[in-house]
Enzyme design. Structure first.
Site, mmCIF file in Angstrom:
data_model
loop_
_atom_site.group_PDB
_atom_site.id
_atom_site.type_symbol
_atom_site.label_atom_id
_atom_site.label_comp_id
_atom_site.label_asym_id
_atom_site.label_seq_id
_atom_site.Cartn_x
_atom_site.Cartn_y
_atom_site.Cartn_z
ATOM 1 N N GLU A 127 9.231 -6.748 -10.233
ATOM 2 C CA GLU A 127 7.995 -7.497 -9.983
ATOM 3 C C GLU A 127 8.216 -8.948 -10.404
ATOM 4 O O GLU A 127 8.745 -9.214 -11.482
ATOM 5 C CB GLU A 127 6.826 -6.860 -10.739
ATOM 6 C CG GLU A 127 6.512 -5.477 -10.202
ATOM 7 C CD GLU A 127 5.234 -4.866 -10.759
ATOM 8 O OE1 GLU A 127 4.650 -5.454 -11.687
ATOM 9 O OE2 GLU A 127 4.835 -3.800 -10.253
ATOM 10 N N HIS A 134 9.075 -3.297 -6.758
ATOM 11 C CA HIS A 134 8.525 -2.909 -8.077
ATOM 12 C C HIS A 134 9.614 -2.259 -8.931
ATOM 13 O O HIS A 134 9.326 -1.306 -9.667
ATOM 14 C CB HIS A 134 7.371 -1.896 -7.947
ATOM 15 C CG HIS A 134 6.207 -2.344 -7.136
ATOM 16 N ND1 HIS A 134 5.146 -3.048 -7.672
ATOM 17 C CD2 HIS A 134 5.896 -2.174 -5.820
ATOM 18 C CE1 HIS A 134 4.244 -3.285 -6.717
ATOM 19 N NE2 HIS A 134 4.674 -2.764 -5.592
ATOM 20 N N SER A 194 5.862 -5.555 -1.011
ATOM 21 C CA SER A 194 5.879 -4.160 -1.447
ATOM 22 C C SER A 194 6.180 -3.220 -0.264
ATOM 23 O O SER A 194 7.289 -3.276 0.264
ATOM 24 C CB SER A 194 4.550 -3.844 -2.140
ATOM 25 O OG SER A 194 4.601 -2.614 -2.811
ATOM 26 N N ALA A 195 5.250 -2.399 0.196
ATOM 27 C CA ALA A 195 5.506 -1.527 1.348
ATOM 28 C C ALA A 195 5.937 -2.339 2.574
ATOM 29 O O ALA A 195 6.762 -1.889 3.377
ATOM 30 C CB ALA A 195 4.265 -0.701 1.673
ATOM 31 N N GLY A 233 0.869 -1.176 0.000
ATOM 32 C CA GLY A 233 0.000 0.000 0.000
ATOM 33 C C GLY A 233 0.900 1.218 0.000
ATOM 34 O O GLY A 233 1.856 1.273 -0.758
HETATM 35 CA CA LIG Z 1 2.969 1.298 -2.811
#
Ligand SMILES: [Ca+2]
Ligand SMILES: [Ca+2]
Lengths: 240, 240
Positions: B195, B159, B122-123, B89
């Site tokens: 990714e 990413h 991710s985060a 997020g």
């Molecule tokens: Ca993000």
């Protein structure tokens, strides 16, 4: 309010030279009364090289350029400036250096009280707004706050980018990022300035210049598109 | 050191479902001893909806999922957790909420001292590293510091995206942003996880999993590419 701002999305447009796409606007903005512009190169690491690039361009447009990083006393340099130009680079690095050198309050005072013209490009546009919450840059350093010079009561997202329908990349789109910002309480408008567009503010009048549309995001409202020439003065009214 | 980490670049790969591309790795990582995983949904605004998505997926893989935002006492929930998963997020929102809830030190302790498995995506991968200086996210809120849980002594850029040779967009490329980070003194390595790739850390051994290469940026050195299966244990040695 005596304010005079030229807030440019991007320093270089694809296929053109440094500040080439907005050079007539720069000359019209600083006019004939301003002879010397004070440059703030803090957003890039190599301040000397950056100053040379900016100086060459401004000289070709008829202005002498002094860099704040060459001044013995940066605050004094701002106090004496006839006009200011803050260039792009990394917004976090720029804002931190502005605070480290005690320039935030001084620039605000010169622009809002004395009415000297302020031009920003990219990161220099971000720091002119209420905060850098909507920068695209990587947080490579930690500034003491995200609150910026606050020459306008809203936020700008420079280099605004439409979603690419062919992309297979799953990182958030620019629109999704701004929508996430507006999930936070009390967040102000965000004007997405696509590359090629710029905002001119004169007193309480704001208008969109350049060749591309701008996209306005307002918390809890529909986003809207504005064409070059649009009157955006309503953005200057402090909103809750 | 008893550490066990699965640091995933992205939650969803183009064309697949949530966590689908790494589901076998998740099952292998948490194994059969872990029955319940503690989920941290702080990176997204709608924590209930996010928890439902994560719970459905983890249940399909044979794990019960509790969300820290449903716990009366989040610190207690971390103290009792058998395993932790922090989802993606906005990284700034996530790190701020981790500090607001006093979870940073507690999670570090449980993972590094007690050896409970930590999965991030991710985060959730950003906050597992030394700092969030190399997140791609927009700074929509201001955390008290950019220092993160520090389960590894380097940074990750999730990413990670190669420059698009056909792009006319003039914003910095991902590589340029990381190079700007390394212009700052004393900055650690940055592992660019494309990714589809993920890093598995078991004690002092680190290896690259997944289907894409990773790109390593080291201050003052050439960048290097690593293929899936590469041993990246050298990254775990604290470097100056
Ligand atoms: Ca993000
Ligand atoms: Ca920038």
């Amino acid at each position: 309010m005596n304010r005079k701002l030229l807030l440019v999305s991007n320093s270089t447009l694809h296929g053109g030279g440094y500040l080439q796409h907005c050079q007539e606007h720069i000359q019209h903005f600083f006019g004939q009364e301003v002879k010397r512009v004070l440059f703030v190169p803090y957003a890039l690491h190599d301040r000397d090289a950056y100053t040379k690039t900016a100086r060459d361009k401004f000289q070709s447009l008829g202005y002498e350029l002094d860099s704040v990083h060459e001044a013995a006393n940066p605050v004094e340099a701002v106090r004496k400036a006839e006009g200011i130009f803050i260039g792009g680079g990394n917004t976090f690095r720029l804002l931190k250096a502005l605070y480290d050198n005690d320039l935030v309050t001084e620039i605000r005072k010169r622009v809002l009280q004395d009415g000297i013209p302020y031009m920003g490009s990219s990161a220099g546009t971000n720091v002119a707004t209420i905060s850098i919450n909507t920068t695209n840059d990587m947080p490579i350093v930690y500034p003491p706050t995200l609150t910026a010079i606050s020459l306008v009561p809203f936020n700008i997202n420079p280099h605004y980018l439409d979603p690419d329908p062919n992309s297979r990349h799953m990182g958030e789109t620019r629109e999704q990022r701004i929508v996430q910002y507006h999930e936070e309480l009390g967040t102000p408008c965000v004007l997405g300035l696509r590359e090629g567009s710029m905002l001119l503010v004169e007193g309480n009048k704001a208008s969109l210049l350049g060749t591309t549309n701008a996209r306005l995001f307002q918390r809890g409202k529909q986003t809207t598109e504005f064409e070059p020439g649009s009157d955006l003065s309503f953005l200057l009214i402090d909103a809750p």
